[in-house]
Write a protein that holds these residues in place. Structure first.
Motif, short mmCIF file in Angstrom:
data_model
loop_
_atom_site.label_atom_id
_atom_site.label_comp_id
_atom_site.label_asym_id
_atom_site.label_seq_id
_atom_site.Cartn_x
_atom_site.Cartn_y
_atom_site.Cartn_z
N ALA A 73 0.84 -1.29 -0.01
CA ALA A 73 0.11 -0.07 -0.18
C ALA A 73 0.77 1.30 -0.16
N PHE A 74 1.91 1.20 0.73
CA PHE A 74 2.74 2.26 0.99
C PHE A 74 3.66 2.53 -0.31
N ALA A 75 3.76 1.46 -1.12
CA ALA A 75 4.62 1.67 -2.43
C ALA A 75 3.66 2.38 -3.23
N ARG A 76 2.56 1.74 -3.46
CA ARG A 76 1.47 2.60 -4.19
C ARG A 76 1.41 4.05 -3.82
N VAL A 77 1.37 4.39 -2.76
CA VAL A 77 1.47 5.86 -2.66
C VAL A 77 2.68 6.53 -2.90
N SER A 201 -7.82 0.50 -1.84
CA SER A 201 -8.24 -0.66 -2.81
C SER A 201 -7.09 -1.97 -3.01
N LEU A 202 -5.88 -1.32 -2.90
CA LEU A 202 -4.88 -2.44 -3.15
C LEU A 202 -5.10 -3.53 -1.66
N LEU A 203 -5.12 -2.91 -0.41
CA LEU A 203 -5.51 -3.71 0.62
C LEU A 203 -6.45 -4.75 0.40
N ALA A 204 -7.74 -4.12 -0.29
CA ALA A 204 -8.62 -5.01 -0.21
C ALA A 204 -8.51 -6.46 -1.26
N ALA A 205 -7.73 -5.83 -2.36
CA ALA A 205 -7.59 -6.71 -3.24
C ALA A 205 -6.54 -7.87 -2.80
N ARG A 206 -5.80 -7.61 -1.70
CA ARG A 206 -4.94 -8.24 -1.12
C ARG A 206 -5.70 -9.39 0.01
N PHE A 208 -7.39 -7.82 2.48
CA PHE A 208 -7.42 -7.04 3.69
C PHE A 208 -8.33 -5.91 3.43
N SER A 209 -9.96 -6.38 3.81
CA SER A 209 -10.98 -5.46 3.37
C SER A 209 -11.30 -4.72 4.91
N ARG A 210 -10.92 -5.30 5.93
CA ARG A 210 -11.32 -4.44 7.05
C ARG A 210 -10.11 -3.52 7.57
N ALA A 211 -10.03 -2.47 6.73
CA ALA A 211 -8.77 -1.56 6.69
C ALA A 211 -9.28 -0.16 6.58
N MET A 212 -8.57 0.74 6.85
CA MET A 212 -8.52 2.35 6.60
C MET A 212 -7.15 3.01 6.17
N VAL A 213 -7.12 3.97 5.60
CA VAL A 213 -5.90 4.75 5.23
C VAL A 213 -6.08 6.16 5.46
N ALA A 214 -5.13 6.58 6.41
CA ALA A 214 -5.52 8.23 6.49
C ALA A 214 -4.41 8.89 6.05
N ALA A 215 -4.50 10.15 5.25
CA ALA A 215 -3.37 10.89 4.87
C ALA A 215 -3.77 12.15 5.11
N SER A 216 -3.19 12.91 6.38
CA SER A 216 -3.47 14.08 7.00
C SER A 216 -5.12 14.24 7.26
N GLY A 217 -5.66 15.11 6.55
CA GLY A 217 -7.24 15.17 6.96
C GLY A 217 -8.15 14.35 5.93
N ASP A 218 -7.57 13.36 5.12
CA ASP A 218 -8.20 12.49 4.47
C ASP A 218 -8.25 11.26 4.90
N LEU A 219 -9.17 10.61 4.98
CA LEU A 219 -9.67 9.44 5.50
C LEU A 219 -10.24 8.46 4.30
N ALA A 220 -9.83 7.33 3.87
CA ALA A 220 -10.33 6.11 3.10
C ALA A 220 -10.76 5.01 3.96
N LEU A 221 -12.05 4.81 4.28
CA LEU A 221 -12.65 3.63 4.98
C LEU A 221 -13.10 2.55 4.32
#
Length: 353
Positions: A73-77, A201-206, A208-221
């Motif tokens: 996931a971090f590599a994708r970022v 999206s990458l985490l879900a494809a692997r 791991f659908s129970r996940a969230m990504v935070a980037a400063s004030g932006d959340l993807a749940l």
């Protein structure tokens, strides 16, 4: 922005240099058993990307697989940063900006997708959101460093190179043209949301659908933590001393807050935000922050910036025009005055702010 998470204690991330809001996230305990499902443990990973801290939280059966997924996931970022950054002179975005005006430039799928979404929001907001605002953003960065209001000739020059009508996209060939000299694109109001979406999206494809990504004030749940119906998010728009806090329960959505918590300059007694109105060229002065909940973080990120520029009433009218996208908006005022949320909640918002 601040992001904090807790199981039995509160853990916080330090603010990024260009923070524009605060989100606090809370969720349930470790090792929750969901019926016959295996025990899932909570894993958290934090790394610096895009000039801020990205955080990945996921639930998995064992640590090795969790870490491998987070690494991807971090590599994708990082790959997206190499494409979308306006700080890296060798990013794809900056190479595009160095091309002579009028040049037809083929670009990558990622850059074209972000520019396409940017133009869609620009059209719907009459230019309140505009990624061609780069010259003005740079001018106000210098104003924050110097403490001096930009000169009139500087503002005029930067405004001449700004305007979403000066950016042309050709869908069939993924070709981009910057139509005027001196144009600089700035994706600061949309890139982190897109990166959070892509990492989730990458985490879900692997698996791991129970996940969230935070980037400063932006959340993807993504899917909620085990044994819960959603991620519990507390919005603190003006720091820990915010006069009012709002809480919601959500999954499968993006959530973003925009404001001037740290990045601003006071000149002659007036506080100017780092968020610039592309239509006037001036940093915002209204004492407010805006939270948007949408189906994806790329939408919440861009619309929270747009609504900050528009202000309360104009934002309401703009949201009413977006019939195909559920967008839920709340305007926070620094004096603590309550603002009734407006817009249409996306399906993943389980209860309103």
């Amino acid at each position: 922005m601040f992001l904090s998470k807790t199981v039995s204690r509160l853990r916080s991330l330090r603010r990024k240099p260009e923070g524009i809001g605060i989100l606090l996230l809370f969720f349930g305990g470790l090792g929750v058993v969901n019926g016959a499902d295996p025990v899932l443990e909570r894993y958290e990973f934090v790394r610096p990307h895009m000039g801020t801290l990205f955080q990945v939280v996921l639930f998995a059966e064992e640590p090795k697989a969790a870490r491998a997924a987070a690494d991807e996931a971090f590599a994708r970022v990082e790959a997206l940063n190499a494409c979308l950054s306006d700080y890296d002179p060798e990013s794809e975005l900056m190479r595009l900006c160095r091309q002579p005006a009028g040049t037809l430039v083929p670009v990558s799928v990622s850059l074209f997708a972000v520019l396409t979404q940017s133009q869609a929001v620009a059209d719907l907001t009459d230019g309140a959101f505009d990624v061609t605002v780069g010259p003005l953003v740079r001018l106000w960065r210098e104003a924050r460093r110097s403490g001096r209001f930009p000169r009139a000739d500087q503002l005029e020059s930067c405004r001449a190179a700004t305007g979403h009508d000066k950016l042309r996209l050709e869908n069939g060939s993924r070709v981009v043209t910057l139509k005027s000299p001196g144009m600089q694109l700035d994706l600061g109001g949309i890139a982190k949301g897109h990166a959070a979406d892509e990492a989730l999206s990458l985490l879900a494809a692997r698996g791991f659908s129970r996940a969230m990504v935070a980037a400063s004030g932006d959340l993807a749940l993504g899917d909620p933590p085990p044994g819960t119906t959603g991620w519990k998010v507390e919005i603190v728009p003006f720091g820990r001393k915010s006069p009012a806090r709002r809480t919601l329960l959500a999954s499968h959505v993006g959530i973003s807050t925009s404001g001037d918590v740290e990045q601003y300059v006071e000149i002659d007694g007036v506080r100017y935000s780092h968020i610039v109105d592309p239509r006037t060229g001036i940093g915002l002065t209204a004492p407010l922050a805006v939270t948007v909940v949408a189906r994806r973080a790329i939408l919440s990120d861009s619309w929270s910036t747009a609504c900050s520029v528009l202000g309360d009433e104009e934002a309401r009218r703009a949201i009413e025009r977006v019939s195909e996208e559920p967008l839920f908006v709340i305007v926070h005022r620094r004096d603590g005055e309550a603002t009734v949320p407006f817009g249409r909640p996306p399906p993943g918002l389980h209860f309103p702010l």
